[in-house]
Design a protein around this motif. Structure first.
Motif, PDB file in Angstrom:
ATOM      1  N   VAL A  78      48.261 -39.057  26.297  1.00 38.50           N
ATOM      2  CA  VAL A  78      48.472 -39.926  25.143  1.00 38.50           C
ATOM      3  C   VAL A  78      47.195 -40.016  24.316  1.00 38.50           C
ATOM      4  N   LYS A  79      46.068 -40.158  24.982  1.00 39.97           N
ATOM      5  CA  LYS A  79      44.778 -40.233  24.279  1.00 39.97           C
ATOM      6  C   LYS A  79      44.520 -38.937  23.500  1.00 39.97           C
ATOM      7  N   SER A  80      44.820 -37.815  24.115  1.00 42.58           N
ATOM      8  CA  SER A  80      44.659 -36.520  23.457  1.00 42.58           C
ATOM      9  C   SER A  80      45.582 -36.402  22.241  1.00 42.58           C
ATOM     10  N   LEU A  81      46.828 -36.864  22.378  1.00 43.30           N
ATOM     11  CA  LEU A  81      47.785 -36.816  21.270  1.00 43.30           C
ATOM     12  C   LEU A  81      47.328 -37.697  20.110  1.00 43.30           C
ATOM     13  N   LYS A  82      46.770 -38.859  20.439  1.00 44.22           N
ATOM     14  CA  LYS A  82      46.269 -39.743  19.379  1.00 44.22           C
ATOM     15  C   LYS A  82      45.102 -39.100  18.637  1.00 44.22           C
ATOM     16  N   ALA A  83      44.216 -38.441  19.377  1.00 44.01           N
ATOM     17  CA  ALA A  83      43.088 -37.750  18.740  1.00 44.01           C
ATOM     18  C   ALA A  83      43.592 -36.622  17.838  1.00 44.01           C
ATOM     19  N   GLN A  84      44.584 -35.896  18.313  1.00 45.17           N
ATOM     20  CA  GLN A  84      45.148 -34.805  17.515  1.00 45.17           C
ATOM     21  C   GLN A  84      45.835 -35.357  16.264  1.00 45.17           C
ATOM     22  N   THR A  85      46.507 -36.487  16.409  1.00 43.27           N
ATOM     23  CA  THR A  85      47.144 -37.132  15.261  1.00 43.27           C
ATOM     24  C   THR A  85      46.097 -37.533  14.222  1.00 43.27           C
ATOM     25  N   ASN A  86      44.991 -38.101  14.679  1.00 37.51           N
ATOM     26  CA  ASN A  86      43.912 -38.487  13.760  1.00 37.51           C
ATOM     27  C   ASN A  86      43.330 -37.274  13.047  1.00 37.51           C
ATOM     28  N   ASP A  87      43.180 -36.156  13.763  1.00 37.35           N
ATOM     29  CA  ASP A  87      42.687 -34.923  13.143  1.00 37.35           C
ATOM     30  C   ASP A  87      43.649 -34.443  12.056  1.00 37.35           C
ATOM     31  N   CYS A  88      44.941 -34.501  12.353  1.00 37.70           N
ATOM     32  CA  CYS A  88      45.949 -34.086  11.366  1.00 37.70           C
ATOM     33  C   CYS A  88      45.906 -34.994  10.139  1.00 37.70           C
ATOM     34  N   GLN A  89      45.757 -36.289  10.352  1.00 34.84           N
ATOM     35  CA  GLN A  89      45.688 -37.227   9.226  1.00 34.84           C
ATOM     36  C   GLN A  89      44.466 -36.936   8.361  1.00 34.84           C
ATOM     37  N   SER A  90      43.336 -36.655   8.984  1.00 35.33           N
ATOM     38  CA  SER A  90      42.117 -36.341   8.239  1.00 35.33           C
ATOM     39  C   SER A  90      42.288 -35.071   7.411  1.00 35.33           C
ATOM     40  N   THR A  91      42.841 -34.050   8.034  1.00 27.41           N
ATOM     41  CA  THR A  91      43.067 -32.789   7.323  1.00 27.41           C
ATOM     42  C   THR A  91      44.041 -32.990   6.174  1.00 27.41           C
ATOM     43  N   ASN A  92      45.073 -33.787   6.382  1.00 31.22           N
ATOM     44  CA  ASN A  92      46.049 -34.059   5.332  1.00 31.22           C
ATOM     45  C   ASN A  92      45.395 -34.791   4.163  1.00 31.22           C
ATOM     46  N   GLU A  93      44.497 -35.728   4.451  1.00 28.33           N
ATOM     47  CA  GLU A  93      43.789 -36.436   3.381  1.00 28.33           C
ATOM     48  C   GLU A  93      42.905 -35.478   2.584  1.00 28.33           C
ATOM     49  N   VAL A  94      42.218 -34.576   3.279  1.00 34.23           N
ATOM     50  CA  VAL A  94      41.383 -33.584   2.605  1.00 34.23           C
ATOM     51  C   VAL A  94      42.245 -32.701   1.700  1.00 34.23           C
ATOM     52  N   ASN A  95      43.397 -32.273   2.217  1.00 33.62           N
ATOM     53  CA  ASN A  95      44.307 -31.447   1.419  1.00 33.62           C
ATOM     54  C   ASN A  95      44.792 -32.212   0.183  1.00 33.62           C
ATOM     55  N   GLY A  96      45.099 -33.498   0.366  1.00 36.95           N
ATOM     56  CA  GLY A  96      45.547 -34.312  -0.759  1.00 36.95           C
ATOM     57  C   GLY A  96      44.482 -34.430  -1.834  1.00 36.95           C
ATOM     58  N   GLU A  97      43.234 -34.626  -1.419  1.00 42.22           N
ATOM     59  CA  GLU A  97      42.134 -34.704  -2.382  1.00 42.22           C
ATOM     60  C   GLU A  97      41.941 -33.368  -3.097  1.00 42.22           C
ATOM     61  N   ALA A  98      42.062 -32.273  -2.351  1.00 45.28           N
ATOM     62  CA  ALA A  98      41.928 -30.946  -2.964  1.00 45.28           C
ATOM     63  C   ALA A  98      43.040 -30.710  -3.986  1.00 45.28           C
ATOM     64  N   LEU A  99      44.252 -31.145  -3.669  1.00 41.03           N
ATOM     65  CA  LEU A  99      45.358 -31.004  -4.625  1.00 41.03           C
ATOM     66  C   LEU A  99      45.109 -31.828  -5.880  1.00 41.03           C
ATOM     67  N   MET A 100      44.576 -33.034  -5.708  1.00 46.46           N
ATOM     68  CA  MET A 100      44.287 -33.872  -6.873  1.00 46.46           C
ATOM     69  C   MET A 100      43.204 -33.245  -7.742  1.00 46.46           C
ATOM     70  N   ARG A 101      42.173 -32.673  -7.108  1.00 47.32           N
ATOM     71  CA  ARG A 101      41.119 -31.993  -7.883  1.00 47.32           C
ATOM     72  C   ARG A 101      41.682 -30.787  -8.619  1.00 47.32           C
ATOM     73  N   ALA A 102      42.563 -30.043  -7.950  1.00 49.12           N
ATOM     74  CA  ALA A 102      43.176 -28.879  -8.589  1.00 49.12           C
ATOM     75  C   ALA A 102      44.028 -29.309  -9.780  1.00 49.12           C
ATOM     76  N   GLN A 103      44.743 -30.413  -9.630  1.00 49.95           N
ATOM     77  CA  GLN A 103      45.563 -30.918 -10.730  1.00 49.95           C
ATOM     78  C   GLN A 103      44.690 -31.366 -11.894  1.00 49.95           C
ATOM     79  N   LEU A 104      43.595 -32.041 -11.598  1.00 49.32           N
ATOM     80  CA  LEU A 104      42.671 -32.473 -12.641  1.00 49.32           C
ATOM     81  C   LEU A 104      42.080 -31.268 -13.356  1.00 49.32           C
ATOM     82  N   SER A 105      41.724 -30.248 -12.588  1.00 52.96           N
ATOM     83  CA  SER A 105      41.186 -29.022 -13.166  1.00 52.96           C
ATOM     84  C   SER A 105      42.213 -28.371 -14.090  1.00 52.96           C
ATOM     85  N   PHE A 106      43.476 -28.358 -13.663  1.00 50.97           N
ATOM     86  CA  PHE A 106      44.541 -27.794 -14.492  1.00 50.97           C
ATOM     87  C   PHE A 106      44.669 -28.556 -15.808  1.00 50.97           C
TER      88      PHE A 106
END
Length: 142
Positions: A78-106
């Motif tokens: 369970v502890k490992s799954l929670k850590a993996q979930t947090n990693d996925c959330q962090s990566t998703n936030e980074v992707n969201g910010e990158a998409l917003m920057r790409a949209q602003l650039s467009f």
């Protein structure tokens, strides 16, 4: 026959591993500006998130859920799954910010293109975004 708690944890592990892989693919698609692949990733991501929620719900109502809190292998999983979930959330936030920057650039590029067509035709709307107006001053009736 009901699913064992170990099987549910294994399924959740598979879901999170698939999500992490998908988020990496999404990140690559964002960098390469492949809009169709970004859309496909978003759809697959929503399906995986729904599966993760389903398994999470199944775990929360499982008769053996108390075993998840006891020390031991299940608690470690369970502890490992929670850590993996947090990693996925962090990566998703980074992707969201990158998409917003790409949209602003467009939008900046689009504004530059509109400006190059002729500054006399460009105005600003109520949100402050530029818009191209072909009838600027030519539709007056006096």
């Amino acid at each position: 026959m009901s699913t064992s708690i170990e099987q549910l944890l294994e399924q959740q592990q598979k879901n999170l591993t698939s999500l992490a892989t998908l988020l990496e693919q999404e990140q690559k698609a964002i960098v390469e500006r492949q809009s169709e692949q970004i859309l496909e990733c978003a759809e697959k991501k929503m399906a995986l998130i729904n599966n993760i929620k389903l398994v999470d719900h199944q775990l929360s109502v499982h008769p053996d859920k108390a075993r998840l809190m006891e020390g031991g292998d299940l608690a470690t999983t369970v502890k490992s799954l929670k850590a993996q979930t947090n990693d996925c959330q962090s990566t998703n936030e980074v992707n969201g910010e990158a998409l917003m920057r790409a949209q602003l650039s467009f939008h900046k590029l689009n504004n530059l293109l509109q400006q190059s067509r002729g500054k006399h035709q460009m105005t600003y709307n109520s949100e402050g975004a530029t818009q191209n107006t072909r009838t600027l001053g030519t539709d007056l009736k006096a």
